[in-house]
Design a protein around this motif. Structure first.
Motif, PDB file in Angstrom:
ATOM      1  N   LEU A  29      -1.048  -8.254   9.707  1.00  0.00           N
ATOM      2  CA  LEU A  29      -0.321  -8.099   8.446  1.00  0.00           C
ATOM      3  C   LEU A  29      -0.644  -6.762   7.785  1.00  0.00           C
ATOM      4  O   LEU A  29       0.208  -6.120   7.236  1.00  0.00           O
ATOM      5  N   GLU A  30      -1.908  -6.360   7.862  1.00  0.00           N
ATOM      6  CA  GLU A  30      -2.289  -5.137   7.156  1.00  0.00           C
ATOM      7  C   GLU A  30      -1.870  -3.868   7.875  1.00  0.00           C
ATOM      8  O   GLU A  30      -1.856  -2.814   7.285  1.00  0.00           O
ATOM      9  N   GLN A  33       3.756  -1.614   8.594  1.00  0.00           N
ATOM     10  CA  GLN A  33       4.232  -1.000   7.356  1.00  0.00           C
ATOM     11  C   GLN A  33       5.392  -0.068   7.646  1.00  0.00           C
ATOM     12  O   GLN A  33       5.352   0.686   8.616  1.00  0.00           O
ATOM     13  N   THR A 106      -0.737  -0.197  -6.554  1.00  0.00           N
ATOM     14  CA  THR A 106      -1.582  -1.173  -7.268  1.00  0.00           C
ATOM     15  C   THR A 106      -1.458  -1.047  -8.792  1.00  0.00           C
ATOM     16  O   THR A 106      -2.045  -1.831  -9.528  1.00  0.00           O
ATOM     17  N   TRP A 147       8.085  -6.051   3.832  1.00  0.00           N
ATOM     18  CA  TRP A 147       6.669  -5.664   3.891  1.00  0.00           C
ATOM     19  C   TRP A 147       5.933  -6.101   2.625  1.00  0.00           C
ATOM     20  O   TRP A 147       4.819  -6.624   2.687  1.00  0.00           O
ATOM     21  N   LEU A 148       6.585  -5.902   1.465  1.00  0.00           N
ATOM     22  CA  LEU A 148       5.945  -6.289   0.198  1.00  0.00           C
ATOM     23  C   LEU A 148       5.770  -7.807   0.124  1.00  0.00           C
ATOM     24  O   LEU A 148       4.742  -8.303  -0.337  1.00  0.00           O
ATOM     25  N   GLN A 150       5.364  -9.774   2.615  1.00  0.00           N
ATOM     26  CA  GLN A 150       4.276 -10.135   3.524  1.00  0.00           C
ATOM     27  C   GLN A 150       2.923  -9.766   2.917  1.00  0.00           C
ATOM     28  O   GLN A 150       1.987 -10.565   2.911  1.00  0.00           O
ATOM     29  N   LYS A 151       2.854  -8.562   2.375  1.00  0.00           N
ATOM     30  CA  LYS A 151       1.606  -8.048   1.800  1.00  0.00           C
ATOM     31  C   LYS A 151       1.106  -8.942   0.664  1.00  0.00           C
ATOM     32  O   LYS A 151      -0.083  -9.204   0.552  1.00  0.00           O
ATOM     33  N   TYR A 152       2.054  -9.393  -0.200  1.00  0.00           N
ATOM     34  CA  TYR A 152       1.640 -10.176  -1.372  1.00  0.00           C
ATOM     35  C   TYR A 152       1.886 -11.675  -1.185  1.00  0.00           C
ATOM     36  O   TYR A 152       1.826 -12.436  -2.140  1.00  0.00           O
ATOM     37  N   LYS A 153       2.182 -12.067   0.056  1.00  0.00           N
ATOM     38  CA  LYS A 153       2.372 -13.481   0.391  1.00  0.00           C
ATOM     39  C   LYS A 153       3.421 -14.144  -0.508  1.00  0.00           C
ATOM     40  O   LYS A 153       3.184 -15.164  -1.146  1.00  0.00           O
TER      41      LYS A 153
END
Ligand SMILES: [Zn+2]
Length: 196
Positions: A29-30, A33, A106, A147-148, A150-153
């Motif tokens: 996941l990380e 991108q 962030t 992607w966002l 996935q990144k922030y679930k």
């Protein structure tokens, strides 16, 4: 999962086990991108965003017409004209599909009044009340949004996760020709994340 992917995930799981840090899934996941062009814009200040629950889609919406805008140009406008710390959006998608980094990912953005503390703002260059986003812009917007999520679930199909600015504030943004395609983006993200 095909055999090749299974092998990669297994290897990553083994590496994660030996290095003791993270699971194979977290590693995958990380590392996935879409390409994001970093511009190193200077901000007078910024605050860290406490949580991320919403992806807000905007258009640049300049009244003089449908034109390309850069993160740098919007940054200058938001500083000089609005008097802000810098560009209010986290990302700008150019007409050619290039994704440019705006505000630090962030940081608390300045793009949707009363909703900045839990959201990321993506600005798609153009005026979609009068024109339509380019094919390249739609492709990049879908990838970036996936992607966002996935990144922030985040679940792309959950109500209020992928929204247009007009869902939150009294505005036409992101313009009717992009707003009508939000469902296409939501389902594309759901399918893409299921397969990847
Ligand atoms: Zn907007």
């Amino acid at each position: 999962m095909d055999r090749k992917k299974f092998l990669v995930v297994t290897l990553l799981a083994a590496a994660g086990f030996f290095f003791g840090a993270r699971t194979a899934d977290a590693y995958v996941l990380e590392t996935w991108q879409p390409p994001i062009k970093k511009l190193f814009l200077h901000f007078t200040e910024y605050n860290e965003r406490p949580k991320t629950e919403v992806v807000v889609i905007h258009h640049a919406g300049f009244p003089e017409g449908d034109k390309d805008s850069s993160a740098e140009g919007i940054h200058k406008f938001h500083q000089d004209v609005n008097g802000w710390a810098g560009i209010g959006y986290h990302f700008v998608i150019r007409k050619d599909g290039t994704i440019e980094q705006g505000r630090k990912i962030t940081a608390v953005g300045a793009h949707a009044l009363h909703h900045n503390m839990n959201s990321i703002g993506i600005c798609v260059a153009g005026n979609f009340e009068m024109a339509s986003p380019t094919h390249e812009q739609m492709k990049s917007l879908k990838l970036l949004t996936a992607w966002l999520c996935q990144k922030y679930k985040l679940d792309p199909l959950e109500k209020g996760v992928i929204v247009g600015h007009k869902n939150l504030n009294d505005t036409d943004c992101p313009g009717k020709n992009l707003y009508k395609r939000l469902d296409e983006i939501r389902y594309w993200c759901r399918d893409f994340l299921k397969e990847n």
